[in-house]
Design a protein around this motif. Structure first.
Motif, PDB file in Angstrom:
ATOM      1  N   ALA A   1      40.000  81.243 -66.228  1.00 18.68           N
ATOM      2  CA  ALA A   1      41.150  80.589 -66.933  1.00 18.68           C
ATOM      3  C   ALA A   1      42.104  81.916 -67.642  1.00 18.68           C
ATOM      4  CB  ALA A   1      40.606  79.757 -68.315  1.00 18.68           C
ATOM      5  N   SER A   2      41.492  82.845 -67.480  1.00 16.55           N
ATOM      6  CA  SER A   2      42.176  84.087 -68.108  1.00 16.55           C
ATOM      7  C   SER A   2      43.029  84.746 -66.924  1.00 16.55           C
ATOM      8  CB  SER A   2      41.454  84.845 -69.181  1.00 16.55           C
ATOM      9  OG  SER A   2      40.848  84.409 -69.946  1.00 16.55           O
ATOM     10  N   SER A   3      42.535  84.437 -65.838  1.00 14.00           N
ATOM     11  CA  SER A   3      43.147  85.106 -64.690  1.00 14.00           C
ATOM     12  C   SER A   3      44.572  84.789 -64.344  1.00 14.00           C
ATOM     13  CB  SER A   3      42.023  85.042 -63.507  1.00 14.00           C
ATOM     14  OG  SER A   3      42.743  85.800 -62.147  1.00 14.00           O
ATOM     15  N   GLN A   4      45.196  85.872 -63.830  1.00 12.30           N
ATOM     16  CA  GLN A   4      46.592  85.725 -63.368  1.00 12.30           C
ATOM     17  C   GLN A   4      46.795  85.081 -61.956  1.00 12.30           C
ATOM     18  OE1 GLN A   4      49.132  85.457 -65.721  1.00 12.30           O
ATOM     19  NE2 GLN A   4      47.274  85.990 -67.421  1.00 12.30           N
TER      20      GLN A   4
ATOM     21  N   ILE B   1      45.110  82.690 -60.309  1.00 13.65           N
ATOM     22  CA  ILE B   1      44.953  81.171 -59.894  1.00 13.65           C
ATOM     23  C   ILE B   1      46.294  80.669 -60.489  1.00 13.65           C
ATOM     24  CG2 ILE B   1      42.627  81.224 -60.731  1.00 13.65           C
ATOM     25  CD1 ILE B   1      43.262  79.885 -63.205  1.00 13.65           C
TER      26      ILE B   1
ATOM     27  N   PRO C   1      49.148  77.909 -62.053  1.00 17.55           N
ATOM     28  CA  PRO C   1      49.277  77.386 -63.299  1.00 17.55           C
ATOM     29  C   PRO C   1      48.625  76.042 -63.886  1.00 17.55           C
ATOM     30  CG  PRO C   1      51.455  78.269 -62.666  1.00 17.55           C
ATOM     31  CD  PRO C   1      50.460  78.310 -61.385  1.00 17.55           C
TER      32      PRO C   1
ATOM     33  N   GLN D   1      45.101  76.648 -63.937  1.00 23.92           N
ATOM     34  CA  GLN D   1      44.774  77.289 -65.114  1.00 23.92           C
ATOM     35  C   GLN D   1      44.910  76.433 -66.612  1.00 23.92           C
ATOM     36  OE1 GLN D   1      47.534  80.403 -66.634  1.00 23.92           O
ATOM     37  NE2 GLN D   1      45.875  81.736 -66.652  1.00 23.92           N
ATOM     38  N   GLN D   2      45.791  75.562 -66.395  1.00 26.45           N
ATOM     39  CA  GLN D   2      45.823  74.606 -67.439  1.00 26.45           C
ATOM     40  C   GLN D   2      44.738  73.499 -67.614  1.00 26.45           C
ATOM     41  OE1 GLN D   2      48.285  74.619 -70.063  1.00 26.45           O
ATOM     42  NE2 GLN D   2      47.393  72.765 -70.959  1.00 26.45           N
TER      43      GLN D   2
ATOM     44  N   GLU E   1      44.531  75.215 -54.244  1.00 27.89           N
ATOM     45  CA  GLU E   1      44.143  76.578 -54.431  1.00 27.89           C
ATOM     46  C   GLU E   1      44.283  77.227 -53.398  1.00 27.89           C
ATOM     47  OE1 GLU E   1      44.511  79.822 -56.795  1.00 27.89           O
ATOM     48  OE2 GLU E   1      44.351  77.583 -57.920  1.00 27.89           O
TER      49      GLU E   1
ATOM     50  N   THR F   1      35.188  78.862 -58.592  1.00 27.25           N
ATOM     51  CA  THR F   1      35.407  77.573 -59.633  1.00 27.25           C
ATOM     52  C   THR F   1      34.814  76.221 -59.191  1.00 27.25           C
ATOM     53  OG1 THR F   1      37.723  78.559 -59.781  1.00 27.25           O
ATOM     54  CG2 THR F   1      37.328  76.426 -60.636  1.00 27.25           C
TER      55      THR F   1
END
Length: 695
Positions: A605-608, A610, A612, A615-616, A660, A669
Motif C-alpha cells: 500500500a505504501s509502494s509507488q 502499484i 492508484p 493502492q486505495q 494491475e 498481492t
C-alpha cells in the motif's frame, strides 16, 4: 480428598531422597550457624532453606540470590521508613500496605525469576517493621533488619554450597532434553501437516499448543543457566534467542496447514503422493548435514522447485495462488528451522555469538506477554489484605496481631500469580492447621527433653525430610512447602528456648486469621476463572493484531510476532472448558500466522509501483482491518456494517488486481489477500464464496 489420594499414591524416587537429605543438611547447617552467632530469629535461617529448596542447583542459586537482594532492599526501606511512621499508625498502615502492593504489581509484570526479588522486597518490609514494633522495647529496627539479612544470607550460602557440592543436579540437561524434544515435535508436526491434509478439517491446534506452551516455559527456565556449572552455563541469551527464532517456524507451520486446508477439494492420490514426497525430501534436506555452516542457512534444494511444478500441474487455476503461497511459507520454514538448528548447534559448542545474517530478536526487556490488569488487581488485593490486618492489629491492641499482618502480606503476595489462587490458599489454610498440630507435638512433647543441638537435629530429621520429599513433586509441592515452612517457623527455635502455651496458641490463631485475610481479599479482587483470563488474553491478542496492520516487516515486526506467540503459549496453558473459547484460542494462532501478510499489504500500500486504484483498495482494507480487530477486542464479535465493508473492499481489491500491470506485485498481492481472507476473515464468516476472487 484429591490431595489425600495423591499422598497415598506418593512413592519418592532416589533423586527425591537425595534432594530431601541435601535440604535437611543445609537446614541444620544454617540453624547451627545462626545459633552460634546468637541471631535474633534463627528460625528464619531454617525457614529460608525450606522456602528456596529446589532439586536443581541453578534454580536454587538464582532464587537464593534474588532472595538476598530482595531482603536487602526490604531491610533498607524498612529502616528508612519506620522511624518516621511509628507514631502515625494510619499513615504507617497506608505506606506499608502500599509498598507491599506496589512491589507485587511490579513483580507480576516481570515473568522471570527476578520477579521473586521484587515481590520479596515488598513483604520483607512488612515483616521487619511488624517484628520491630512487637519487640520495640528490646531491639531497634536496625538490629532486626540486620539480623534478618544475616539469617537469610546464612541460609542462602548454606543451601548453595550443599547443593553445589553434594551430588549436584543441573537444569541444563533438562533444558537440553526439552529443546531436542521441541525440535523433534516441529519435524513431527511438519510431517503430520503434509501427510494428512486429505482428512476433513484436520486440527493441529493441540500439537501447536504443546510447542508454544513449552517455549514459554523454556524461556523462563533458561534464566537459571547463569547460576550453574552445566554444559549450558551462561547460555541464557542464546537459548532465549533460539526460542524467539523458533516462534517464526511455528507461524510458518500454521500458515502451511491453512494453505493445505484450502487444497482439500483438490485432494487426490497424485497430490497426496507429491506432498508425501515433499515431506520426506524436506526432512532429509534439513537433517542431511550434522553440522550447519553459516553460508548454508538460506540454501534450498533445486529439487523442491521441481516438486512444486508438479503440484501446480495437479491443481486447477483457482488454486495456483494457494500453491505459490504454500511454496513461500515452506521456503521461510526451512530458513527459520536452519537458523534455529544453527543457533542450537552453536550453543552446544559453547558459542554465544550470532552470525551477521541472523538478526537477534532478543532485547534487554523482551516483548513478551504482560498483563497490567492482573498485576493491578493483585497489587490492590495485597494492599487491602495488609491494610485490613494492620487495622485490626492497631484497633484491638492484640499483641499477636503483628503475626496476622505478616501472614496477610505474605500470603497475598506469594499466590497472586495464579489465575485462581483460592484453591492454593485453601491448601495453605488447611496445611497450616495440620502444621500447627505437628508443631504442638514437637513443642510440648519433644523439645522439653532436648538440651544439645545434635538432639535437635535428630528429632527434626523426620519432619524436614518428609516435607522436602513432598516439595520435590509438582503435584504435592504446595502442600510440602506449607507444611515445611509453617512448621519450622512456628517452632520459634531460640538459643534460650522457653515454652509459653498462651503465646503459642495466640500466634497460631493470628497466623490463621492472616491467611483468611489474604483469602478473602484475593477472592473478591484478584481471583479469575480460566475463561475470564483467556478472554483477557484474547483481547490483548486482537490489540496486537491491530498494531500489526501498519507494521512493516523487519526486526520490529519479528519481535512483536515473538510476543504474540508467547501470548498464545500462555493462553494455551489455561484449562478452559468453553468450546467457543477453545475455538477462539485456535483462531488466535491461525490469525497470528497471517500477520506477515498484513505486513506485506502495508508495504504494498505504501509502494509507488502499484496503480492508484489498487493502492486505495489496500488502504481501505487496512482501515477496515483495524476496525475488525478493535470490535473483536472490545465486543468479541464483528458488527454487520464492518462485515459488509470487508466483503465490498475485498471485491474492489480483486477487481483492481485484474488490471494491475506489474505481474510480480499482482502475484504477491493475490497471495497475501488469499492468506488474510482464509486465515483471518474466514473466522468471522467471510469465505471465498462471498468475494469470488477468481471471477
Amino acid at each position: 480428598m484429591h490431595i489425600l489420594k495423591q499422598l497415598v499414591a506418593f512413592r519418592p524416587s532416589k533423586l527425591d531422597w537425595v534432594f530431601a537429605i541435601k535440604t535437611y543438611i543445609a537446614a541444620m547447617l544454617a540453624l547451627f550457624i545462626s545459633f552460634q552467632l546468637d541471631l535474633l530469629n534463627p528460625i528464619w535461617s531454617i525457614g529460608t532453606v525450606m522456602i528456596i529448596a529446589n532439586p536443581y542447583a541453578g534454580m536454587l542459586s538464582s532464587k537464593a540470590l534474588y532472595r538476598v537482594a530482595g531482603t536487602a532492599i526490604g531491610a533498607v526501606v524498612a529502616v528508612a521508613l519506620m522511624p518516621h511512621l511509628i507514631n502515625t499508625p494510619w499513615l504507617f498502615a497506608s505506606v506499608i500496605s502500599g509498598w507491599v502492593g506496589f512491589c507485587l504489581y511490579i513483580s507480576l509484570l516481570d515473568r522471570t525469576p527476578r520477579s521473586y526479588m521484587l515481590m520479596l522486597s515488598g513483604y520483607t518490609v512488612a515483616m521487619i517493621v511488624f517484628n520491630a514494633i512487637n519487640t520495640i522495647d528490646a531491639h531497634s529496627i536496625f538490629d532486626i533488619a540486620l539480623a534478618r539479612f544475616l539469617e537469610i544470607g546464612i541460609a542462602v550460602i548454606c543451601s548453595a554450597v550443599v547443593s553445589a557440592v553434594i551430588l549436584p543436579a543441573h537444569i541444563g540437561p533438562i533444558i537440553q532434553q526439552r529443546v531436542e524434544s521441541n525440535l523433534t515435535s516441529l519435524d513431527e508436526l511438519f510431517k503430520k501437516i503434509l501427510l494428512t491434509p486429505h482428512l476433513k478439517a484436520p486440527d493441529y491446534s493441540q500439537d501447536v499448543a504443546v510447542i508454544t506452551r513449552d517455549m514459554s516455559e523454556l524461556h523462563s527456565m533458561a534464566v537459571h543457566l547463569w547460576f550453574e556449572n552445566s554444559d549450558l552455563k551462561g547460555m541464557t541469551k542464546p537459548v532465549q534467542e533460539m526460542l524467539h527464532q523458533c516462534a517464526m517456524a511455528v507461524t510458518n507451520l500454521v500458515a502451511m496447514s491453512e494453505r493445505l486446508k484450502q487444497l482439500q477439494p483438490e485432494q487426490g492420490g497424485a497430490l497426496s503422493q507429491t506432498l508425501a514426497q515433499l515431506s520426506d525430501d524436506v526432512l532429509h534436506f534439513l537433517h542431511q548435514n550434522k553440522t550447519l555452516k553459516e553460508t548454508e542457512l538460506d540454501a534450498l534444494s533445486d529439487h523442491f522447485s521441481d516438486i512444486f511444478t508438479q503440484l501446480k500441474q495437479q491443481v486447477d487455476v483457482e488454486h495456483l495462488t494457494v500453491v505459490s503461497s504454500f511454496q513461500m511459507d515452506l521456503r521461510h520454514y526451512i530458513y527459520n528451522v536452519h537458523i534455529v538448528r544453527f543457533i542450537w548447534q552453536g550453543i552446544q559448542q559453547g558459542r554465544k555469538d550470532f552470525p551477521e545474517n541472523i538478526v537477534p530478536l532478543t532485547t534487554n526487556y523482551p516483548s513478551l506477554h504482560r498483563d497490567h490488569g492482573v498485576a493491578v488487581r493483585g497489587g490492590i488485593a495485597a494492599v487491602c489484605s495488609t491494610f485490613f490486618a494492620i487495622a485490626v492489629w492497631v484497633l484491638s491492641g492484640w499483641k499477636a496481631g503483628f503475626m496476622m499482618a505478616q501472614m496477610a502480606a505474605v500470603c497475598s503476595c506469594i499466590l497472586t500469580a495464579i489465575d485462581n489462587p483460592i484453591p492454593a490458599l485453601k491448601i495453605f489454610f488447611w496445611g497450616s492447621i495440620s502444621a500447627f498440630g505437628i508443631v504442638f507435638i514437637y513443642v510440648f512433647a519433644i523439645f522439653p527433653s532436648i538440651s544439645q543441638f545434635w538432639q535437635l537435629a535428630l528429632v527434626l530429621a523426620p519432619a524436614v525430610i518428609t516435607f522436602t520429599l513432598l516439595i520435590a513433586r509438582p503435584n504435592l509441592m504446595a502442600l510440602g512447602l506449607v507444611l515445611g515452612v509453617v512448621s519450622v517457623m512456628s517452632m520459634n527455635l531460640q538459643n534460650r528456648y522457653a515454652i509459653d502455651a498462651v503465646s503459642f496458641f495466640d500466634a497460631d490463631f493470628a497466623m490463621i486469621l492472616g491467611v483468611l485475610c489474604a483469602l478473602v481479599s484475593l477472592y473478591f479482587i484478584r481471583a479469575m476463572s480460566p475463561e475470564e483470563t483467556a478472554t483477557r488474553i484474547l483481547q490483548r491478542h486482537y490489540r496486537a493484531m491491530r498494531k500489526m496492520v501498519h507494521t512493516s516487516y523487519g526486526v520490529g515486526f519479528r519481535v512483536r510476532l515473538r510476543g504474540m506467540i508467547d501470548r498464545i503459549g500462555v493462553l494455551n496453558s489455561k484449562l478452559v472448558q468453553s468450546k467457543e473459547l477453545k475455538q477462539a484460542m485456535h483462531h488466535a494462532l491461525v490469525e497470528t500466522s497471517a500477520t506477515v501478510d498484513l505486513s506485506r499489504i502495508h508495504e504494498l500500500a505504501s509502494s509507488q509501483l502499484i496503480s492508484p486504484v489498487l493502492q486505495q483498495s489496500l488502504f481501505e482494507l487496512q482501515t477496515c482491518c483495524v476496525s475488525l480487530f478493535k470490535e473483536l477486542e472490545k465486543k468479541g464479535h464483528v458488527q454487520t456494517a464492518t462485515h459488509e465493508a470487508l466483503i465490498r473492499i475485498l471485491k474492489n481489491a480483486y477487481v483492481a488486481l485484474k488490471s494491475e500491470e506489474n505481474s510480480n506485485i499482482k502475484q504477491r498481492t493475490y497471495m497475501s489477500l488469499n492468506n488474510i481472507q482464509h486465515s483471518i476473515f474466514k473466522q468471522v464468516g467471510i469465505t471465498h464464496a462471498h468475494v469470488e476472487p477468481s471471477a
